[in-house]
Enzyme design. Structure first.
Site, short mmCIF file in Angstrom:
data_model
loop_
_atom_site.label_atom_id
_atom_site.label_comp_id
_atom_site.label_asym_id
_atom_site.label_seq_id
_atom_site.Cartn_x
_atom_site.Cartn_y
_atom_site.Cartn_z
N HIS A 52 0.85 -1.20 0.00
CA HIS A 52 0.00 0.00 0.00
C HIS A 52 0.88 1.24 0.00
O HIS A 52 2.11 1.15 0.08
CB HIS A 52 -0.98 0.00 1.17
N HIS A 54 1.44 3.96 1.94
CA HIS A 54 1.98 4.73 3.06
C HIS A 54 3.50 4.79 3.01
O HIS A 54 4.17 3.80 2.69
CB HIS A 54 1.51 4.15 4.39
N ASP A 56 5.86 4.81 5.14
CA ASP A 56 6.69 3.90 5.93
C ASP A 56 6.77 2.51 5.30
O ASP A 56 7.47 1.63 5.81
CB ASP A 56 6.20 3.82 7.39
N HIS A 57 6.09 2.33 4.15
CA HIS A 57 6.17 1.08 3.41
C HIS A 57 6.82 1.25 2.04
O HIS A 57 7.25 0.26 1.45
CB HIS A 57 4.79 0.47 3.26
N HIS A 109 -7.69 -0.79 5.44
CA HIS A 109 -6.69 0.14 5.96
C HIS A 109 -6.49 1.28 4.96
O HIS A 109 -6.48 2.46 5.32
CB HIS A 109 -5.39 -0.61 6.21
N ASP A 126 -0.47 -3.85 6.36
CA ASP A 126 -1.15 -3.34 7.55
C ASP A 126 -2.62 -3.76 7.61
O ASP A 126 -3.43 -3.11 8.25
CB ASP A 126 -1.05 -1.82 7.61
N HIS A 164 4.10 -4.59 10.95
CA HIS A 164 4.51 -3.91 12.18
C HIS A 164 4.60 -4.90 13.33
O HIS A 164 3.90 -5.91 13.37
CB HIS A 164 3.51 -2.81 12.56
#
Length: 254
Positions: A52, A54, A56-57, A109, A126, A164
């Protein structure tokens, strides 16, 4: 095959999976530096999988491609992921060298979240966490529950590779919901021991999550009764039960 969770930021995992011939995939590299450091032992990534949009990915992808220009980047159809070299959608089959993955759309999400299932591993970003699930930033409770139902139907021995390290805090909530669940009690003890030894609690077999994760157990009487008691009213609608459970988690403090 050699699976490795590489810690990043405060609690992210970047996953690598190395085949017997040395071919390596990297999943959700939000930060390039841990991947570059891990690559010093000799692997050369040939494929990056993104679940996805985001940051942080996906934030480390540009630096990885600068290091390895031939790197193929596989991502969902989402303009917020401009680094992709190949787009995939629900039902696609990804074939690359020794790798074979099925693409599963798992919105909730985010609207375009996908998961990669293959070689006995589920890279679910996530959407599903050990003893938890992702927050609903863009999707609806109905969408997220359908996504979790879909993941729950995979083979029970599937290794769940989440994005995570949330297992310990999720365990506290799960015990609040389902305090008499013996399998959950054992899983929480395992998580505490692993984290005390600075070890990852992932991957986790799907059968463990089916026994312990309240978000995969919204049909269980114990979970439904707990949600009804917390909300002050019950419901026969499983989507409403899930939505109330997710709201409870959003405001939960151990």
């Amino acid at each position: 095959m050699r699976l490795q969770p590489i810690p990043a930021f405060d609690d992210n995992y970047i996953w690598t999976l190395e085949a017997d011939d040395g071919s390596t995939i990297v999943v959700d590299p939000g930060d390039a530096q841990p991947v570059l450091a891990a690559a010093e032992r000799g692997f050369v990534p040939g494929l990056v999988l993104l679940t996805h949009h985001h940051d942080d990915h996906i934030g480390g992808v540009a630096a990885l491609r600068a290091r390895w220009p031939a790197l193929e980047i596989v991502a969902p159809e989402d303009p917020r992921i401009p680094v992709a070299s190949r787009r995939v959608r629900d039902g696609d089959r990804l074939e690359h060298g020794p790798w074979r993955f099925e693409i599963l759309a798992v919105p909730g999400h985010t609207a375009t979240h996908i998961a990669f299932f293959g070689h006995g591993h589920l890279f679910c970003g996530d959407t599903l966490f050990s003893l938890g699930c992702g927050r609903l930033f863009e999707g609806t409770p109905s969408q997220m529950l359908a996504s979790l139902d879909r993941l729950a139907a995979l083979p029970a021995e599937t290794l769940v590779c989440c994005g995570h390290e949330y297992s310990r805090s999720n365990a506290a909530f799960a015990r609040a919901v389902d305090p008499d669940n013996a399998a959950l009690r054992r899983r929480e003890e395992e998580i505490i021991a692993m984290r005390s030894a600075h070890r990852p609690t992932l991957p986790v077999p799907l059968h463990s999550e089916l026994a312990c994760n309240p978000f995969l157990r919204v049909d269980a009487p114990a979970v439904r009764d707990a949600v009804a008691a917390h909300a002050g009213e019950g419901s026969d609608d499983r989507v409403e039960v899930f939505a109330a459970l997710r709201r409870w988690k959003d405001g939960f403090r151990a």
